[in-house]
Design an enzyme around this catalytic site. Structure first.
Site, PDB file in Angstrom:
ATOM      1  N   GLY A  20       0.872  -1.272   0.306  1.00 13.72           N
ATOM      2  CA  GLY A  20      -0.043  -0.131  -0.132  1.00 13.72           C
ATOM      3  C   GLY A  20       0.373   0.989  -0.013  1.00 13.72           C
ATOM      4  O   GLY A  20       0.003   2.433  -0.395  1.00 13.72           O
ATOM      5  N   ASP A  75       2.348  -5.301  12.078  1.00  7.43           N
ATOM      6  CA  ASP A  75       1.853  -6.261  10.799  1.00  7.43           C
ATOM      7  C   ASP A  75       2.237  -7.254  10.848  1.00  7.43           C
ATOM      8  O   ASP A  75       2.735  -8.088   9.484  1.00  7.43           O
ATOM      9  CB  ASP A  75       1.647  -4.871   9.812  1.00  7.43           C
ATOM     10  CG  ASP A  75       1.159  -5.472   8.357  1.00  7.43           C
ATOM     11  OD1 ASP A  75       0.244  -6.446   8.497  1.00  7.43           O
ATOM     12  OD2 ASP A  75       1.187  -5.282   7.303  1.00  7.43           O
TER      13      ASP A  75
END
Length: 676
Positions: A356, A468
C-alpha cells in the site's frame, strides 16, 4: 479608499497614544512553524519540539564537542530612550542534559545588539557569546543571565547562575545549592532529565533585575513561581545596551558534552512611548501618508501572498529533507543515481514486492559490492508514512531485524535501502510444495521472531508495536535466520497513544487473520495485539497453512479454530505439516519433532487467546521457545471473546463451526453457530 483612511486613522491613533504599553511573544507550544518566527545561528536548530541551542544527538558524542549556537527573536526592541528604561518579564523552561560524568558548558538568556552570526571560537567557556579576542570589550553591548554547568578558572563552581555584561566573567554569581536562600538545584545531573522553569523580571524604573527558578521532572507541567529570587541585582540597561536590541538564548559545549534545550518561552516587553510634544498623527495625516501606507501595504500583501504560495510548496520538501538529515542515528544517505543504476532504473523485473505504501526492488550497489532491497514510497502518502517508518527503524539494532543501510530523497522520490535477504520471505518457503522448509529452520524462525519482538517491546528505548506481524514480513537471510521487517505500520507508544486514529491512520491497518479481536473495538495497537499476531505466525510455521483456510478444512475458515478443535479432541499432532514429518521419518527423528511441534502449537494457541490479558508476555515467550520455561496451560475449549462494552445477553462468542473466524463489521462474532 475611505475604509483605508479609517483603518490608518485608527492605527495611528493607537500608535501615537500616550503609551503603546507592551509587546508579547508567547512560544508556549513549540513546533515546526517556530523555524519561521525565530533566527537560528551557529549550531542551533529546532527538533523534538524544543529549541536546541547546540546539536541534539547522543549517537555521536564527538559531534557535540566544541559547538555554539544562538536562537533570537528577529525583531528589535527599543529598550531605553533618554532617561526612560523599558521593563520586561520573561519565563521559559530549560533542560540541560549530559550523559557523561562532567557537563559542559552552559547556556544563557541574552540581550544582543544585532542578529549577526555567532563569533568564531565562541565554544567552550565563551557560551556562544564572545571569544578570547573580544571578551570583556565594551563594544560587545550584551547583557546575559548564564546557567553555568562547568567550572572555568573565573567561575565559583560548576552549578551556578550569573549576570554577564560584555564578558563571560560574571559581575555577580549565585550558587544554586545555597542554604542561605533555601535553593538546592542541580542544573544538569548526570544522565537524568530535569526541567527548570525560569522567571526573569526587570524593573526599568528601579533599574533592578530578579531571577527565580523552580525544577520539575515533567516538561509539560506548570509550576508556581517561588517567593524568593535566586539572584537580585541593580542593573541599568541603558549603560550597556544599544537602544534597539534583540532577545534570545545562547549556549556552547567544550571537550565535554551536553544538550541545551529551551522548551517553552514567554516574553513581555514594555514599549517606549514617542517623544512628548511631537504630533505624529497630525503630521502624517496632513501629509497624506495613510493612502500611501495602505497602498504599499496592499501591494506588499499581494506580493507576499504570491511568494508564500510558492514557498508553501517548497517548504514541505525542505522540512522533510531537514528532518531526514537531523534524525538521531541516521544511517548513510545514498545518491539517487546510484540506486537507479543498482535497480536498472527500477525495472519491474527487479521488483521484489508491492504494497500500500510503495514497491520494493532488488539491486546491487557495484561501488560497495553489496546486494540491497530498495523500498520506494508513493508520492500521495510518502511524507507521513516515510517519516513514521524511518523514525522507528533508524535506530533499531538487532540481529533478528532487517538492517537499514541508508536512505535517499531526490526530486520528491523517497527511498529506504535495506540489506537484501537472499532467501526472501518466510511465507514463500512455508507454502512451497516443492521444497518444504526443514523443521530446524522453522523452529529457529520462531526463536528469531520472538527475540526481535521482545527487543521491540522491552529492550528498545521506546516501546514499539509492529502492528503488521505476518509470515510475509519475516525475511530469511543467507543462513535462513529470521529477520523481522516492514515497519510501515509500526509505531512507538508515546504516552499511551496507541490508537490508529491518534496516530493519523484511519480504518484498521493490518492483515485479516492476524488482527487481535479486541482491536476491532478499541482501534488500538498494543503489545498484546502483537503477541496475537505472533501466535498466528507460530501456527503457520508448524502447520504449513495460511491463517485463512481456503478451501475450508473440516468446516473451519480460520487456522486458529481448526487447531483449537484438534487440541480439544486430543488430536493436535494432526495439525503438524505432514511434509515436515515425512522428512523426519526418513531421518528417524519424528518423535522429537512431534514433541517440539506440540509445544509450539500450544504456545501459538496461548498467544492467540481471545482475551488479551490472558496472553503470555514476550519475555516469557522467549524463555518458552528456548525451552527454559514450560508452555502455559491452554484451555481445551476456545474461550469466548467478551468485550466489556457489550450489552447483557449479547456476549461475543468465538465458535468452532464453519465461518467462525470472520468478524462482523463491528468486530463481533455471529451467534448462529454450534460447538463441535
Amino acid at each position: 479608499m475611505v475604509v483605508f483612511l479609517i483603518v490608518i486613522f485608527l492605527l495611528l491613533n493607537f500608535l501615537s497614544g500616550p503609551l503603546a504599553e507592551q509587546r508579547n511573544f508567547i512560544f508556549q507550544s513549540l513546533n515546526q512553524t517556530i523555524r519561521d518566527e525565530l533566527s537560528f545561528k551557529g549550531d542551533s536548530t529546532f527538533s523534538r519540539e524544543a529549541l536546541q541551542l547546540t546539536p541534539d544527538t547522543l549517537n555521536n558524542p564527538s559531534f557535540l564537542q566544541n559547538k555554539s549556537g544562538r536562537v533570537i527573536i528577529p525583531q528589535k526592541f527599543r529598550l531605553w530612550k533618554n532617561n526612560h528604561v523599558a521593563s520586561f518579564h520573561s519565563s521559559f523552561v530549560i533542560n540541560i542534559f549530559h550523559p557523561a560524568n562532567i557537563a559542559a558548558e552552559g547556556m544563557t538568556f541574552v540581550i544582543l545588539p544585532s542578529l549577526t552570526q555567532v563569533p568564531d571560537n565562541s565554544h567552550g567557556g565563551f557560551l556562544g557569546l564572545t571569544n578570547s579576542t573580544i571578551d570583556g570589550s565594551p563594544d560587545n553591548r550584551f547583557v546575559a543571565v548564564e546557567f553555568d554547568t562547568f567550572k572555568q578558572p573565573y567561575d565559583p563552581d560548576d552549578n551556578h547562575i550569573g549576570l554577564n555584561i560584555n564578558s563571560v566573567n560574571s559581575t555577580i554569581t549565585r550558587p544554586l545549592t545555597n542554604d542561605t536562600y533555601g535553593y538546592n538545584l542541580i542544573l544538569s545531573p548526570t544522565n537524568v532529565d530535569v526541567f527548570f522553569t525560569v522567571w526573569i523580571d526587570y524593573d526599568g524604573t528601579r533599574r533592578k533585575i530578579q531571577i527565580y527558578m523552580a525544577n520539575h521532572d515533567n516538561r509539560s507541567i506548570t509550576v508556581p513561581k517561588p517567593s524568593i529570587p535566586v539572584l537580585t541585582s541593580q542593573l541599568d540597561l541603558s549603560k550597556y545596551l544599544l537602544q534597539d536590541s534583540y532577545f534570545g538564548f545562547s549556549a556552547s559545549t567544550g571537550d565535554n558534552i551536553q544538550l541545551n534545550c529551551v522548551l517553552r518561552w514567554n516574553l513581555t516587553v514594555e514599549i517606549i512611548p514617542p517623544e512628548p510634544g511631537v504630533d505624529v498623527k497630525g503630521l502624517l495625516l496632513k501629509a497624506g501618508v495613510p493612502c500611501l501606507v495602505m497602498s504599499i501595504f496592499v501591494i506588499m500583501w499581494l506580493i507576499w501572498s504570491y511568494v508564500r504560495a510558492i514557498r508553501k510548496k517548497q517548504r514541505s520538501e525542505e522540512q522533510l529533507e531537514f528532518a531526514l538529515k537531523t534524525l538521531p542515528g541516521m544511517p548513510k544517505e545514498y545518491a539517487f543515481k546510484d540506486l537507479k543504476i543498482a535497480t536498472c532504473n527500477f525495472d519491474d523485473r527487479n521488483q521484489l514486492g508491492k504494497g500500500g505504501f510503495g514497491s520494493v526492488y532488488g539491486g546491487r550497489l557495484s561501488k560497495e559490492g553489496i546486494d540491497v532491497a530498495v523500498k520506494t514510497f508513493l508520492r500521495d502518502n510518502c511524507q507521513g508514512d516515510f517519516l513514521s517508518e524511518l523514525t522507528i527503524i533508524n535506530r533499531l539494532r538487532h540481529r533478528n531485524l532487517v538492517p537499514l543501510l541508508g536512505w535517499c530523497y531526490k526530486n520528491k522520490n523517497l527511498l529506504l535501502v535495506y540489506e537484501l535477504m537472499p532467501n526472501g520471505s518466510l511465507d514463500k518457503h512455508l507454502f512451497n510444495t516443492e521444497t518444504p522448509l526443514a523443521w530446524e529452520r522453522r523452529y529457529n524462525t520462531v526463536v528469531g521472531v520472538s527475540s526481535a519482538l521482545h527487543y521491540l517491546h522491552n529492550e528498545y528505548d521506546n516501546t514499539v508495536v509492529h502492528r503488521d506481524l505476518k509470515a510475509s514480513n519475516i525475511m530469511l537471510d543467507s543462513m535462513f535466520n529470521a529477520r523481522l521487517g516492514d515497519f510501515g505500520l509500526a509505531r512507538a507508544i508515546d504516552n499511551e497513544k496507541t490508537s490508529y486514529t491518534e496516530q493519523g491512520h484511519g480504518g484498521m491497518p493490518g492483515t485479516v487473520g492476524y488482527i487481535a479481536p479486541e482491536c476491532f473495538h478499541t482501534q488500538k495497537a498494543t503489545r498484546e495485539s502483537d503477541v496475537y499476531g505472533f501466535g498466528v505466525v507460530v501456527l503457520e510455521v508448524v502447520c504449513g497453512r495460511k491463517p485463512v483456510l481456503i478451501p475450508e478444512v473440516d468446516g473451519f475458515r480460520l487456522l486458529i479454530d481448526w487447531v483449537w478443535m484438534l487440541y480439544r479432541e486430543g488430536r493436535i499432532p494432526e495439525a503438524v505439516d505432514e511434509r515436515v514429518l515425512d522428512i523426519r521419518e526418513e531421518e528417524e527423528e519424528s518423535g522429537y519433532v512431534g514433541n517440539e511441534a506440540e509445544r509450539l502449537l500450544r504456545l501459538g494457541l496461548a498467544c492467540s487467546h481471545p482475551m488479551a490479558e490472558e496472553r503470555p508476555k514476550m519475555h516469557d515467550i522467549v524463555q518458552i521457545v528456548n525451552k527454559k520455561m514450560p508452555v502455559p496451560d491452554v484451555p481445551h475449549f476456545k474461550p469466548a471473546f467478551i468485550w466489556p462494552g457489550s450489552s447483557p445477553g449479547l456476549l461475543n462468542f468465538s465458535s468452532y463451526s464453519s465461518g467462525s473466524g470472520y468478524p462482523n463489521s463491528d468486530g463481533t462474532r455471529s451467534l448462529n453457530t454450534r460447538p463441535r
